[in-house]
Design a protein around this motif. Structure first.
Motif, PDB file in Angstrom:
ATOM      1  N   VAL A 276      10.623   2.348  19.297  1.00 39.82           N
ATOM      2  CA  VAL A 276       9.946   3.628  19.528  1.00 39.82           C
ATOM      3  C   VAL A 276       8.730   3.720  18.615  1.00 39.82           C
ATOM      4  O   VAL A 276       8.565   2.902  17.704  1.00 39.82           O
ATOM      5  CB  VAL A 276      10.913   4.805  19.263  1.00 39.82           C
ATOM      6  N   PRO A 277       7.834   4.713  18.795  1.00 39.08           N
ATOM      7  CA  PRO A 277       6.702   4.865  17.879  1.00 39.08           C
ATOM      8  C   PRO A 277       7.156   4.994  16.430  1.00 39.08           C
ATOM      9  O   PRO A 277       8.242   5.521  16.136  1.00 39.08           O
ATOM     10  CB  PRO A 277       6.031   6.144  18.387  1.00 39.08           C
ATOM     11  N   THR A 278       6.309   4.534  15.515  1.00 36.49           N
ATOM     12  CA  THR A 278       6.670   4.461  14.089  1.00 36.49           C
ATOM     13  C   THR A 278       7.149   5.799  13.538  1.00 36.49           C
ATOM     14  O   THR A 278       8.106   5.850  12.758  1.00 36.49           O
ATOM     15  CB  THR A 278       5.464   3.966  13.271  1.00 36.49           C
ATOM     16  N   GLY A 279       6.516   6.887  13.933  1.00 39.56           N
ATOM     17  CA  GLY A 279       6.887   8.198  13.428  1.00 39.56           C
ATOM     18  C   GLY A 279       8.292   8.632  13.795  1.00 39.56           C
ATOM     19  O   GLY A 279       8.842   9.545  13.172  1.00 39.56           O
ATOM     20  N   SER A 280       8.893   7.973  14.788  1.00 40.05           N
ATOM     21  CA  SER A 280      10.251   8.316  15.216  1.00 40.05           C
ATOM     22  C   SER A 280      11.310   7.381  14.647  1.00 40.05           C
ATOM     23  O   SER A 280      12.507   7.557  14.909  1.00 40.05           O
ATOM     24  CB  SER A 280      10.331   8.289  16.753  1.00 40.05           C
ATOM     25  N   HIS A 281      10.899   6.388  13.869  1.00 38.84           N
ATOM     26  CA  HIS A 281      11.855   5.395  13.368  1.00 38.84           C
ATOM     27  C   HIS A 281      12.976   6.024  12.547  1.00 38.84           C
ATOM     28  O   HIS A 281      14.148   5.674  12.709  1.00 38.84           O
ATOM     29  CB  HIS A 281      11.132   4.341  12.514  1.00 38.84           C
TER      30      HIS A 281
END
Length: 333
Positions: free
Chosen positions: A68-73
């Motif tokens: 997923v996008p980095t901000g959602s890791h």
């Protein structure tokens, strides 16, 4: 032993490749995939398509690949940790070091396997370079210079080129030389009208005195992935697009032509391009993570190493903002 049950969340540009490899990985059953935006690339291939990590967990998975996008890791990783599910997370580990530490702590406290997708470690050219450096083929390592440039990837929106593309170079440089960064100095640019930087030039130093330089951008029509490692006995040039490794040895033959000897310095020796097997790096990454989950001997980029990379990236951004050299605290390691 029964196959491990794997899940995948995130079906974008990288997620579809993870699905391809997971779907044919020996000893693993890809039981379901998930993406709240759906499956635009047809990665599911008839497998159960879900919309959240909680739904994946409900399928009884042993481990999950997070693309997923980095901000959602962090949110996805902590939910997996709470459920006792091992995780392979695409690089970087998180968008900042505080988030990366929370992920690291959650998995460590629960005794779970966590890996970061710094795929360049599994490139055959760099695998060969690290092995040959470790056995002394270059002697003392003086400098590592990397160039990583190419067109802007529309899929990246939540971080800039430092935390996305340049983290490859921070990780591979530390790994190949087996050294840590002690300082960085950097300049960044914003040329494409985005909030985040799209080019960076970094000068760094490692703990044994090795000097590093990294030129990275999303602004070039030329795609380049080059690592040049210079030591007391010669130079390695690794091209990770082709997985080629070439050795330029220091010469032992004296230069008798005075006009040349005045400006050449180190004399030219033999040039050798090594021949070796070149398996797909992503498959090797997955095989190692599968083996780690099974408790077998493996080589993964653990969350501790992933946290270290995020810290270097933050130091680079801080240096660019302040125009100062930023020192990394070795005690924090």
């Amino acid at each position: 032993m029964a196959d491990l049950r794997a899940g995948l969340i995130g079906l974008g540009m990288m997620g579809r490749h993870h699905a391809r490899v997971l779907g044919t990985l020996e000893g693993v059953e890809l039981v379901a995939v998930a993406d709240p935006a759906g499956d635009h690339f047809g990665a599911a291939k008839g497998r159960l398509l879900l919309s959240s990590v909680s739904e994946l967990i409900d399928q009884g998975i042993d481990y999950c690949v997070v693309a997923v996008p980095t901000g959602s890791h962090e949110d996805v990783a902590l939910e997996l940790a709470d459920a006792g599910v091992h995780a392979l997370i695409e690089k970087p580990l998180a968008h900042d070091s505080q988030s990366a530490r929370r992920i690291f702590s959650a998995f460590t406290e629960r005794g779970l396997i966590g890996g970061v997708g710094h795929i360049e470690r599994y490139n055959a050219a760099l695998q060969q370079a690290r092995m040959r450096i470790a056995q002394g083929d270059l002697g003392e390592i003086y400098q590592v210079a990397t160039r990583r440039q190419g067109p802007f990837p529309g899929r990246i929106a939540d971080v800039g080129v430092v935390k996305d593309l340049a983290t490859h170079d921070f990780d591979l440089t530390s790994w190949v030389t087996q050294q840590f960064y002690t300082s960085v100095s950097a300049q960044t640019g914003h040329k494409s009208g985005r909030v985040h930087e799209d080019l960076v030039a970094v000068i760094g130093q490692l703990d044994n005195g090795t000097v590093t330089s990294h030129l990275v951008n999303w602004l070039s029509p030329l795609k380049e992935r080059s690592t040049i490692i210079t030591g007391e006995l010669g130079t390695f040039v690794a091209d990770t697009l082709t997985a080629d490794l070439t050795f330029y040895g220091n010469g032992s033959v004296p230069t008798t032509w005075d006009e040349i000897s005045r400006f050449r310095g180190v004399s030219e020796g033999d040039v050798l391009r090594y021949a070796f097997q070149k398996p797909e790096p992503l498959r090797i990454e997955h095989e190692n993570f599968r083996d780690a989950v099974k408790g077998a001997e493996s080589d993964i980029v653990n969350f501790k190493a992933g946290l270290e990379v995020v810290k270097v990236a933050e130091a680079v951004i801080r240096s660019s903002a302040t125009s100062e050299v930023v020192h990394l605290d070795p005690l924090s390691r």
